[in-house]
Scaffold this active site. Sequence first.
Site, short mmCIF file in Angstrom:
data_model
loop_
_atom_site.label_atom_id
_atom_site.label_comp_id
_atom_site.label_asym_id
_atom_site.label_seq_id
_atom_site.Cartn_x
_atom_site.Cartn_y
_atom_site.Cartn_z
N ARG A 144 26.47 -30.72 -38.88
CA ARG A 144 27.95 -31.51 -39.05
C ARG A 144 28.41 -32.16 -37.87
NH1 ARG A 144 31.36 -25.72 -39.70
NH2 ARG A 144 32.49 -26.04 -37.75
N ASN A 182 37.89 -31.70 -39.62
CA ASN A 182 37.83 -30.36 -39.34
C ASN A 182 37.78 -30.15 -37.65
OD1 ASN A 182 37.69 -27.31 -40.29
ND2 ASN A 182 35.77 -27.54 -39.20
N GLU A 183 38.52 -29.72 -37.16
CA GLU A 183 38.38 -29.12 -35.61
C GLU A 183 38.24 -30.28 -34.71
OE1 GLU A 183 36.07 -26.06 -35.30
OE2 GLU A 183 37.82 -24.47 -36.04
N GLU A 346 42.39 -20.71 -39.96
CA GLU A 346 41.11 -19.96 -39.94
C GLU A 346 41.14 -18.68 -38.95
OE1 GLU A 346 37.73 -22.13 -39.22
OE2 GLU A 346 38.40 -23.85 -40.33
N TRP A 354 28.40 -17.12 -34.61
CA TRP A 354 27.84 -17.82 -33.75
C TRP A 354 27.99 -17.49 -32.30
CZ3 TRP A 354 32.35 -18.64 -31.23
CH2 TRP A 354 33.89 -18.49 -31.77
N GLU A 394 25.83 -20.49 -42.10
CA GLU A 394 26.74 -19.41 -41.76
C GLU A 394 26.78 -18.48 -42.81
OE1 GLU A 394 30.32 -22.10 -41.45
OE2 GLU A 394 30.09 -21.86 -39.23
N LYS A 395 25.46 -17.90 -42.96
CA LYS A 395 25.34 -17.02 -44.17
C LYS A 395 25.77 -15.47 -43.36
CE LYS A 395 20.44 -17.18 -44.01
NZ LYS A 395 20.38 -18.53 -43.29
N PHE A 396 25.75 -15.30 -42.07
CA PHE A 396 26.06 -13.90 -41.69
C PHE A 396 27.42 -13.94 -41.14
CE2 PHE A 396 21.24 -14.18 -41.12
CZ PHE A 396 20.85 -13.13 -42.15
N HIS A 397 28.19 -14.89 -41.40
CA HIS A 397 29.90 -14.74 -41.21
C HIS A 397 30.44 -14.01 -42.21
CE1 HIS A 397 33.48 -16.40 -39.92
NE2 HIS A 397 32.86 -17.12 -38.97
C1 GAL Z 1 35.38 -22.77 -37.40
C2 GAL Z 1 34.88 -23.89 -38.47
C3 GAL Z 1 34.42 -23.51 -39.78
C4 GAL Z 1 33.59 -22.53 -39.75
C5 GAL Z 1 33.93 -21.35 -38.69
C6 GAL Z 1 33.22 -20.38 -38.48
O1 GAL Z 1 35.39 -23.29 -36.20
O2 GAL Z 1 36.29 -24.79 -38.65
O3 GAL Z 1 34.27 -24.36 -40.53
O4 GAL Z 1 32.42 -23.07 -39.10
O5 GAL Z 1 34.46 -21.94 -37.21
O6 GAL Z 1 33.84 -19.21 -37.64
#
Ligand code: GAL
Length: 703
Positions: A144, A182-183, A346, A354, A394-397
Amino acid sequence: MTVQAERTAGSAAPVPAAEPGEAVALPSPLAAGARWPRLEALAYGADYNPEQWPQEVWAEDVELMREAGVNLVSLGIFAWALIEPEQGVYDFGWLDRVIGLLHEAGIAVDLATPTASAPAWFLAAYPHVRPVTRDGVVLGGSSRQTYCPHAPEYRAACANVTGQLAARYADHPAMVMWHVHNEYGAPVSECYCPVSAAAFRDWLRTRYGTLDALNAAWTTAFWGQHYTAWEQIDAPRRTPMADVNPTHRLDFHRFTSDSLLELYTAERDVIRAHTARVGRADVPVTTNFQLINCKALDLWTWAREVDLAANDHYLAAELPDNHIELALCADLTRSMRGGAPWLLMEHSTGAVSWQPRNVAKRPGEMRRNSLAHVARGADGAMFFQWRASRGGGEKFHSAMLPHTGTESRIWREVVALGAQLAALRELQGSATAADTVVLWDWESWWALGQAFRPSVDLDFKERQLAYYEQLWRAHVTTDFAHPSADLSAYKLVVVPQTYLMTTAWADNLRRYVEGGGTLVVSYFSGIVDEDDSIHLGGYPGALRDLLGIRVEEFLPLRSDWTLSLTGSTAGTATVWAEDVELRGASAAFFYADGPAAGKPAVTRHAYGAGHAWYVSTRPDPATLREILRAAAADAGVTFDTGTPDTLETVRRVSADGVSYLFAINHGATDVTVPASGVDLLTGESFTGSTSIPAGTVRVVRLS
Ligand code: GAL
């Protein structure tokens, strides 16, 4: 769900602190000028990505959202490829259905423009739109944020898809907020492609007017870098030496922040045209900042363009006591729009995916984190994301609904938090009380980060956090401000590191102290002007007279040096020392050894009706706390070292003077605080004092 009358928010003056139980009359932070989503309670919800799941799951999602007390979701953030599967071909069917389901369930929508994730067809059709790094690497898709901010094709496609969405949903009754992109700036902000370099030249022409002015500002006489035509100026790509001309690079930072802001305002204005057309101009438009991790944006400038400040915050797993960094971030976000209520867009229920080691949150931690943001002015707490992804990056988030499902601790805590936030609805619109302010400036941060500085240990964020931490531990709530802001309402102003300081900013500080304020300035502040050129005549040139000192030479320390300090306590110092000469100030601490042995290390100068303190080194935390304690005494700021520093205490005050005490116990032992009133979370009443059990939170409406 019922909606309440439109709430408007604007700039708020800092509010005075009060003793527990003492009511404070406040200017309303909800002055005219900005907007807030029309919700009947504090916002609670998440990024919702239904496009990752079969439609059969959506009904369950909505049912569980109701169980958890979710009242707002951010939708469609990365869904461009689904909304516009081919150029000019749109599929809104799935989005219509999802929004319909949410609306029927009384869940409001924060609809995103999907422009942070350009579709594969777009990148294939316009390959030159991919961003180019300083080293000339062209970045790929399959991720992305793959776009050059200056590419006309990208800008046109963003305006188009935003217009399509806004035209379709501007008057949908579920819509309470617009979430642009987004960000911005994270993780990629700069682009070094030829289109970007040309845009940079245009930006420079506007800033400087003439090449002579640019040559002077950039000190191009150094190393014979003189420009004789605008076309000779390139983006500051990697060079044989450690870095390019520092002013060239500083301007590229400014240009990048401005360019990204243009992207935001272009989308915002498309949305506003549609909401105005259908009589929904009250629906706010914003974007989610990544305040502390994204250095690329000058958010003071950005904050003027959003209807409310919204931030994403993730705990830094490796930081000890990372709830203090959380608090800094929350205070900074609140300050972006002068104290007006803001939104935590968020955060996470548990681990992220990450960081090098994704440390999980332990029971109660999510609640403490969420309520700490609320304590510091957030009128809602949202997460990334609603349902944990099954596949993808991001499946482990963590998520509100984990892979395990509802038979889980996280889900139980999510449901409990929803009920607790609902119990706090009367806090909506109240303001966080602060009588101390810390200066924070992105331009200065950018300038400090250039090559060839006196020490690699000069670190803007590190100093900010170090000063903030000692204030936090002494239960001093702080706002943040730009160095040019009106500081007159604050008792104490702290400047942990403002390396770049214009003469006008220095004058602002001078006026503040003259008028009776107390100022604390740390080393390597006030050194250069807006062109990164030294204020001559002895350091720190911009502030010498105000601080009543003159520094002839910086004395950076070797990495293994620890110096001794003597003063009201014995302390130590690392990283930095200076040859400080007193010119009106008196010494509060001295260097006992090292390259500045016998010289003043910390000074205090009576100036006008106020006092200006100078800290010429990096003291150990206890000594820094002692210095701040002494400055707080000058300022008349309550510096509470009696209450344990595992307890976070913050106060919000409503426009009609009702005071709320947040007491958040991050420690392993119970703490008793003086307070009379009712705990909104439990309904318990108490008189005189109450115990805050280890790991828990009380929100007390003080009587
Ligand atoms: C943010 C982002 C989200 C997601 C999240 C994971 O920075 O806006 O889309 O990736 O991190 O922590």
